[in-house]
Design an enzyme around this catalytic site. Sequence first.
Site, PDB file in Angstrom:
ATOM      1  N   THR A 150       0.820  -1.207   0.000  1.00 37.87           N
ATOM      2  CA  THR A 150       0.000   0.000   0.000  1.00 37.87           C
ATOM      3  C   THR A 150       0.861   1.267   0.000  1.00 37.87           C
ATOM      4  O   THR A 150       2.000   1.248   0.474  1.00 37.87           O
ATOM      5  CB  THR A 150      -0.895  -0.004   1.259  1.00 37.87           C
ATOM      6  OG1 THR A 150      -1.517   1.255   1.400  1.00 37.87           O
ATOM      7  CG2 THR A 150      -0.091  -0.286   2.526  1.00 37.87           C
ATOM      8  N   ASP A 151       0.250   2.367  -0.452  1.00 39.96           N
ATOM      9  CA  ASP A 151       0.967   3.649  -0.392  1.00 39.96           C
ATOM     10  C   ASP A 151       1.096   4.164   1.051  1.00 39.96           C
ATOM     11  O   ASP A 151       1.908   5.046   1.334  1.00 39.96           O
ATOM     12  CB  ASP A 151       0.276   4.708  -1.269  1.00 39.96           C
ATOM     13  CG  ASP A 151      -1.177   4.976  -0.919  1.00 39.96           C
ATOM     14  OD1 ASP A 151      -1.706   4.331   0.016  1.00 39.96           O
ATOM     15  OD2 ASP A 151      -1.798   5.840  -1.576  1.00 39.96           O
ATOM     16  N   GLU A 152       0.306   3.581   1.968  1.00 35.38           N
ATOM     17  CA  GLU A 152       0.306   4.103   3.348  1.00 35.38           C
ATOM     18  C   GLU A 152       1.649   3.900   4.057  1.00 35.38           C
ATOM     19  O   GLU A 152       1.914   4.542   5.071  1.00 35.38           O
ATOM     20  CB  GLU A 152      -0.814   3.446   4.168  1.00 35.38           C
ATOM     21  CG  GLU A 152      -2.173   3.699   3.560  1.00 35.38           C
ATOM     22  CD  GLU A 152      -3.338   3.512   4.532  1.00 35.38           C
ATOM     23  OE1 GLU A 152      -3.105   3.403   5.747  1.00 35.38           O
ATOM     24  OE2 GLU A 152      -4.476   3.500   4.050  1.00 35.38           O
TER      25      GLU A 152
ATOM     26  N   LYS B  53       2.180  -3.481   7.328  1.00 35.25           N
ATOM     27  CA  LYS B  53       2.442  -3.648   5.893  1.00 35.25           C
ATOM     28  C   LYS B  53       3.900  -3.292   5.582  1.00 35.25           C
ATOM     29  O   LYS B  53       4.559  -3.974   4.797  1.00 35.25           O
ATOM     30  CB  LYS B  53       1.497  -2.781   5.053  1.00 35.25           C
ATOM     31  CG  LYS B  53       0.048  -3.213   5.021  1.00 35.25           C
ATOM     32  CD  LYS B  53      -0.201  -4.570   4.391  1.00 35.25           C
ATOM     33  CE  LYS B  53       0.010  -4.605   2.890  1.00 35.25           C
ATOM     34  NZ  LYS B  53      -0.412  -5.932   2.317  1.00 35.25           N
TER      35      LYS B  53
ATOM     36  N   TYR C  56      -1.809  -0.573  10.994  1.00 32.26           N
ATOM     37  CA  TYR C  56      -1.970  -1.254   9.692  1.00 32.26           C
ATOM     38  C   TYR C  56      -0.759  -0.997   8.804  1.00 32.26           C
ATOM     39  O   TYR C  56      -0.129  -1.926   8.283  1.00 32.26           O
ATOM     40  CB  TYR C  56      -3.254  -0.770   8.986  1.00 32.26           C
ATOM     41  CG  TYR C  56      -3.285  -1.072   7.501  1.00 32.26           C
ATOM     42  CD1 TYR C  56      -3.357  -2.374   7.031  1.00 32.26           C
ATOM     43  CD2 TYR C  56      -3.216  -0.028   6.556  1.00 32.26           C
ATOM     44  CE1 TYR C  56      -3.375  -2.644   5.665  1.00 32.26           C
ATOM     45  CE2 TYR C  56      -3.239  -0.296   5.190  1.00 32.26           C
ATOM     46  CZ  TYR C  56      -3.312  -1.608   4.749  1.00 32.26           C
ATOM     47  OH  TYR C  56      -3.317  -1.880   3.396  1.00 32.26           O
TER      48      TYR C  56
HETATM   49  P1  NAD Z   1      -9.770  -7.208   2.062  1.00 30.64           P
HETATM   50  O1  NAD Z   1      -9.781  -6.943   3.530  1.00 30.64           O
HETATM   51  O2  NAD Z   1     -10.978  -6.903   1.251  1.00 30.64           O
HETATM   52  O3  NAD Z   1      -9.425  -8.746   1.803  1.00 30.64           O
HETATM   53  C1  NAD Z   1      -8.428  -9.418   2.518  1.00 30.64           C
HETATM   54  C2  NAD Z   1      -8.573 -10.922   2.246  1.00 30.64           C
HETATM   55  O4  NAD Z   1      -7.508 -11.586   2.961  1.00 30.64           O
HETATM   56  C3  NAD Z   1      -9.894 -11.501   2.755  1.00 30.64           C
HETATM   57  O5  NAD Z   1     -10.439 -12.368   1.788  1.00 30.64           O
HETATM   58  C4  NAD Z   1      -9.479 -12.268   3.999  1.00 30.64           C
HETATM   59  O6  NAD Z   1     -10.316 -13.395   4.276  1.00 30.64           O
HETATM   60  C5  NAD Z   1      -8.051 -12.691   3.659  1.00 30.64           C
HETATM   61  N1  NAD Z   1      -7.244 -12.951   4.850  1.00 30.64           N
HETATM   62  C6  NAD Z   1      -7.095 -12.135   5.925  1.00 30.64           C
HETATM   63  N2  NAD Z   1      -6.292 -12.728   6.838  1.00 30.64           N
HETATM   64  C7  NAD Z   1      -5.922 -13.921   6.302  1.00 30.64           C
HETATM   65  C8  NAD Z   1      -5.082 -14.977   6.750  1.00 30.64           C
HETATM   66  N3  NAD Z   1      -4.497 -14.944   7.946  1.00 30.64           N
HETATM   67  N4  NAD Z   1      -4.888 -16.047   5.955  1.00 30.64           N
HETATM   68  C9  NAD Z   1      -5.494 -16.110   4.727  1.00 30.64           C
HETATM   69  N5  NAD Z   1      -6.320 -15.158   4.265  1.00 30.64           N
HETATM   70  C10 NAD Z   1      -6.526 -14.065   5.038  1.00 30.64           C
HETATM   71  O7  NAD Z   1      -8.501  -6.447   1.503  1.00 30.64           O
HETATM   72  P2  NAD Z   1      -8.285  -5.661   0.121  1.00 30.64           P
HETATM   73  O8  NAD Z   1      -8.784  -4.282   0.287  1.00 30.64           O
HETATM   74  O9  NAD Z   1      -8.746  -6.493  -0.985  1.00 30.64           O
HETATM   75  O10 NAD Z   1      -6.691  -5.577   0.095  1.00 30.64           O
HETATM   76  C11 NAD Z   1      -5.925  -6.659  -0.436  1.00 30.64           C
HETATM   77  C12 NAD Z   1      -4.448  -6.328  -0.316  1.00 30.64           C
HETATM   78  O11 NAD Z   1      -4.171  -5.141  -1.044  1.00 30.64           O
HETATM   79  C13 NAD Z   1      -3.976  -6.083   1.118  1.00 30.64           C
HETATM   80  O12 NAD Z   1      -2.708  -6.645   1.248  1.00 30.64           O
HETATM   81  C14 NAD Z   1      -3.933  -4.557   1.229  1.00 30.64           C
HETATM   82  O13 NAD Z   1      -2.950  -4.174   2.159  1.00 30.64           O
HETATM   83  C15 NAD Z   1      -3.543  -4.175  -0.187  1.00 30.64           C
HETATM   84  N6  NAD Z   1      -4.004  -2.856  -0.637  1.00 30.64           N
HETATM   85  C16 NAD Z   1      -5.331  -2.503  -0.524  1.00 30.64           C
HETATM   86  C17 NAD Z   1      -5.761  -1.256  -1.010  1.00 30.64           C
HETATM   87  C18 NAD Z   1      -7.213  -0.832  -0.929  1.00 30.64           C
HETATM   88  O14 NAD Z   1      -7.526   0.318  -1.245  1.00 30.64           O
HETATM   89  N7  NAD Z   1      -8.140  -1.705  -0.553  1.00 30.64           N
HETATM   90  C19 NAD Z   1      -4.834  -0.389  -1.592  1.00 30.64           C
HETATM   91  C20 NAD Z   1      -3.482  -0.764  -1.683  1.00 30.64           C
HETATM   92  C21 NAD Z   1      -3.093  -2.014  -1.219  1.00 30.64           C
HETATM   93  O1  DAU Z   2      -4.171   4.007   0.494  1.00 23.83           O
HETATM   94  C1  DAU Z   2      -4.389   2.635   0.400  1.00 23.83           C
HETATM   95  C2  DAU Z   2      -5.240   2.168   1.556  1.00 23.83           C
HETATM   96  O2  DAU Z   2      -6.559   2.640   1.315  1.00 23.83           O
HETATM   97  C3  DAU Z   2      -5.235   0.650   1.730  1.00 23.83           C
HETATM   98  O3  DAU Z   2      -3.939   0.232   2.042  1.00 23.83           O
HETATM   99  C4  DAU Z   2      -6.213   0.234   2.826  1.00 23.83           C
HETATM  100  O4  DAU Z   2      -6.267  -1.184   2.915  1.00 23.83           O
HETATM  101  C5  DAU Z   2      -7.574   0.782   2.480  1.00 23.83           C
HETATM  102  O5  DAU Z   2      -8.503   0.461   3.520  1.00 23.83           O
HETATM  103  C6  DAU Z   2      -7.520   2.289   2.284  1.00 23.83           C
HETATM  104  O6  DAU Z   2      -7.243   2.963   3.526  1.00 23.83           O
HETATM  105  P1  DAU Z   2      -8.027   4.301   3.972  1.00 23.83           P
HETATM  106  O7  DAU Z   2      -7.929   4.403   5.443  1.00 23.83           O
HETATM  107  O8  DAU Z   2      -7.593   5.447   3.149  1.00 23.83           O
HETATM  108  O9  DAU Z   2      -9.523   3.885   3.510  1.00 23.83           O
HETATM  109  P2  DAU Z   2     -10.951   4.100   4.202  1.00 23.83           P
HETATM  110  O10 DAU Z   2     -11.973   3.726   3.192  1.00 23.83           O
HETATM  111  O11 DAU Z   2     -11.030   3.458   5.542  1.00 23.83           O
HETATM  112  O12 DAU Z   2     -11.006   5.672   4.419  1.00 23.83           O
HETATM  113  C7  DAU Z   2     -10.868   6.600   3.331  1.00 23.83           C
HETATM  114  C8  DAU Z   2     -10.874   8.002   3.903  1.00 23.83           C
HETATM  115  O13 DAU Z   2     -12.203   8.289   4.406  1.00 23.83           O
HETATM  116  C9  DAU Z   2      -9.937   8.185   5.085  1.00 23.83           C
HETATM  117  O14 DAU Z   2      -9.381   9.495   5.038  1.00 23.83           O
HETATM  118  C10 DAU Z   2     -10.846   8.052   6.312  1.00 23.83           C
HETATM  119  C11 DAU Z   2     -12.171   8.588   5.802  1.00 23.83           C
HETATM  120  N1  DAU Z   2     -13.382   7.940   6.413  1.00 23.83           N
HETATM  121  C12 DAU Z   2     -13.462   6.580   6.370  1.00 23.83           C
HETATM  122  C13 DAU Z   2     -14.570   5.939   6.900  1.00 23.83           C
HETATM  123  C14 DAU Z   2     -14.661   4.414   6.878  1.00 23.83           C
HETATM  124  C15 DAU Z   2     -14.389   8.707   6.928  1.00 23.83           C
HETATM  125  O15 DAU Z   2     -14.331   9.967   6.939  1.00 23.83           O
HETATM  126  N2  DAU Z   2     -15.493   8.089   7.455  1.00 23.83           N
HETATM  127  C16 DAU Z   2     -15.610   6.717   7.477  1.00 23.83           C
HETATM  128  O16 DAU Z   2     -16.635   6.195   7.981  1.00 23.83           O
END
Ligand code: NAD
Ligand code: DAU
Length: 376
Positions: A134-136, A186, A182
């Site tokens: 992730t970019d975080e 990562k 988180y």
């Molecule tokens: P998600 O939470 O939707 O899905 C995570 C999946 O991993 C689920 O299916 C869960 O059952 C599985 N999982 C969790 N713990 C596990 C374990 N111990 N063993 C096996 N499976 C397990 O997540 P996502 O949003 O699809 O993100 C996927 C990946 O991409 C993550 O590594 C996250 O850090 C990265 N990522 C997400 C975003 C985003 O915006 N969602 C952005 C950049 C990177």
């Molecule tokens: O940048 C990549 C990341 O983006 C991934 O690595 C994470 O897995 C993914 O969850 C996401 O993280 P964020 O924390 O940015 O996503 P989230 O949807 O939780 O929140 C987006 C923005 O909105 C953040 O600034 C917090 C704000 N927010 C979020 C929720 C859930 C609110 O204001 N209210 C809310 O209820």
Amino acid sequence: MKSIVITGGAGFIGSHVVRLFVNKYPEYRIINLDKLTYAGNLANLKDIEDRPNYKFVKMDICDFDAFYKLMQDEHVDGIIHLAAESHVDRSIKDPFTFAQTNVMGTLSLLQAAKLYWESLPEKYEGKRFYHISTDEVYGALEMTHPEGIPAPFTTKASADSHPAYGEKFFTEDLKYQPHSPYSAAKASSDHFVRAFHDTYGMPTIVTNCSNNYGPYQFPEKLIPLFINNIRHRKPLPVYGKGENVRDWLYVEDHARAIDLIFHKGQIAETYNIGGFNEWKNIDIIKVVIKTVDRLLGRKEGEDMDLITYVTDRAGHDLRYAIDSRKLQRELGWEPSLQFEEGIERTVRWYLDNEAWMDNVTSGDYQKYYETMYANR
Ligand code: NAD
Ligand code: DAU
């Protein structure tokens, strides 16, 4: 014939990656390895679950012995690792689970892959461990231009899109400065992946992507949570002043980038993935409200009064903005979708798939595994 394990394939991004690989590569064997935590939902993959080149395995990535055996039984050549605990708010309440899954789980996969691949005559030849991050991990950028400046870089998809809110962007050479449990977990997993390349010569790749949006995202994350709340006319909890900036990418464009990098990326390299698409939370929330209202036949904007400012997230990172020019330059990737089109598609999908959303919010989706897979 390649045998590829995709971890976390029942989650949001993982399910799009599994679908893309199963459809595009009938000659590969795609093994979706997922523990099915609260975030895993096999209903995300209903359309491909009976394909001959697809197999689901319920497994915890922390289970070293089980994964080592799977590597041997399935002669695994490639691992695309997405399984993780992914929600920042949950990490603030329960950091241990994040360290266990994201750090120890990744280390367990790395060590099992190392032992199996090193036992083969060809060793690491033709093998690949691709870690999705992730970019975080880079921390937060300053918002030097709160009113926005013309974006210095664009893609075809973002050409007439949004301003940038500062001059600096996340580039691949930036030092890691994670703030949340988180992102700290990562970051640690990224370091382990690179250490396995530098120490043992494992062919690894790491990519760091910005916020994804699109179908099948668990409704604890901003966009699906708000779409569902607007539909039910429930309050929309905006953290702080809603001024934080995120850089949004349509999930299928991330999946396309993963496919390209898995096949063409340079070993030991890092690629940032993003579409130069910065938005303040409050602005994106207004777009979502108007879109939901319009598609539900309500007066556009009538649900603005659902906006409810609440206590800010602890340690809330101010601005994320990815510089993805390396990926554009070296591998020719660009996002395919304008944000306006992506958000319209996304809202429409959630409204057209009420049953999916209701299954998730009621908890019924967790019974799907038992009915579909228990007797196989
Ligand atoms: P998600 O939470 O939707 O899905 C995570 C999946 O991993 C689920 O299916 C869960 O059952 C599985 N999982 C969790 N713990 C596990 C374990 N111990 N063993 C096996 N499976 C397990 O997540 P996502 O949003 O699809 O993100 C996927 C990946 O991409 C993550 O590594 C996250 O850090 C990265 N990522 C997400 C975003 C985003 O915006 N969602 C952005 C950049 C990177
Ligand atoms: O940048 C990549 C990341 O983006 C991934 O690595 C994470 O897995 C993914 O969850 C996401 O993280 P964020 O924390 O940015 O996503 P989230 O949807 O939780 O929140 C987006 C923005 O909105 C953040 O600034 C917090 C704000 N927010 C979020 C929720 C859930 C609110 O204001 N209210 C809310 O209820």
